[in-house]
Enzyme design. Structure first.
Site, PDB file in Angstrom:
ATOM      1  N   LYS A 128      39.556  35.311  35.356  1.00  0.00           N
ATOM      2  CA  LYS A 128      38.297  36.270  35.467  1.00  0.00           C
ATOM      3  C   LYS A 128      37.699  37.356  34.760  1.00  0.00           C
ATOM      4  CE  LYS A 128      36.907  40.697  38.080  1.00  0.00           C
ATOM      5  NZ  LYS A 128      36.895  41.981  38.141  1.00  0.00           N
ATOM      6  N   ASP A 146      34.033  36.209  40.195  1.00  0.00           N
ATOM      7  CA  ASP A 146      35.015  36.613  41.628  1.00  0.00           C
ATOM      8  C   ASP A 146      34.239  36.682  42.945  1.00  0.00           C
ATOM      9  OD1 ASP A 146      31.972  38.330  42.050  1.00  0.00           O
ATOM     10  OD2 ASP A 146      31.757  39.428  40.253  1.00  0.00           O
TER      11      ASP A 146
END
Length: 216
Positions: A128, A146
């Site tokens: 991420k 996310d």
DNA sequence: CTCCCGATAT
DNA sequence: ATATCAGGAG
């Protein structure tokens, strides 16, 4: 209201993107404050399970106290733990920031690498965070999965998966390439203001007509 | 899978 | 009291 289709049609995806672009900013601007690439990297490391508002409060002082990668690399661990305490996971994060600073200096001449394989080798940097850097610093089309993107993409039935990598692949198939980075930024905005995890404000949601999970 | 972990809203 | 916040490592 008539329930929106759960099917992933080009029309529904096009509508979703259109509404997002009309409702939210189309600027490639993230909410974490930074001056340099490594500062965005560090701010993103700090943002794990923490609001970006709090990260900005912490980094405002942090980047003054430690203005260079060298300053981070040679910082005292216990002192940095206190400096970033309020972001949570402070022991891991402090250790990772110091390690990561050293790794950037040793492996990459103090520069933030652009390749995913190199980024995820850095301490505290997962997929991420790496994709945030690739999108925001190097403008490489990339999907950032996310907590907001995961939750809302599933509510929109753009993916049925739980695994972030699979969600990333699903979204890449569905969303137009030029929308990848924007989608992430807009969904975060949407997730904080309207589609709040605790209690989504479906009554105020601009995606009512295209969201199969709409409770209105 | 578990652990890391403070701040805030409900 | 509990869920949630721009997750990552072992």
């Amino acid at each position: 209201m008539k329930r929106a289709s759960k099917r992933i049609t080009k029309e529904r995806v096009h509508k979703i993107c259109g509404i997002l672009n009309q409702t939210y900013s189309t600027e490639y601007k993230c909410y974490l404050n930074y001056e340099t690439p490594w500062q965005l990297l560090f701010a993103t490391i700090l943002s794990a399970q923490c609001t970006d508002e709090r990260v900005n409060q912490v980094t405002e002082k942090l980047f003054v106290k430690y203005p260079t990668l060298e300053a981070f690399a040679h910082a005292d661990l216990k002192e940095m733990e206190q400096d970033i305490y309020s972001t949570g996971f402070y022991k891991n994060k402090a250790k990772n920031l110091i390690l990561c600073a050293g790794q950037l200096l040793e492996r990459h001449q103090g520069q933030v690498p652009d390749r995913l394989e190199d980024l995820v080798q850095l301490a505290g940097v997962g997929r991420k965070t790496a994709n945030v850097i690739r999108g925001n610093i190097f403008h490489e089309p990339s999907i950032v999965v996310d907590t907001h993107v995961k939750r809302i993409s599933r509510l929109l039935y753009l993916t049925k998966n739980e695994d972030p990598v699979k969600i990333e692949q699903d979204l890449m198939k569905v969303l137009p390439r030029e929308q990848w980075i924007l989608y992430n930024i807009q969904i975060i905005t949407h997730g904080r203001s309207i589609c709040i995890a605790r209690r989504p404000k479906c009554g105020e949601c601009p995606l009512q007509t295209v969201c199969p999970s709409c409770e209105v």
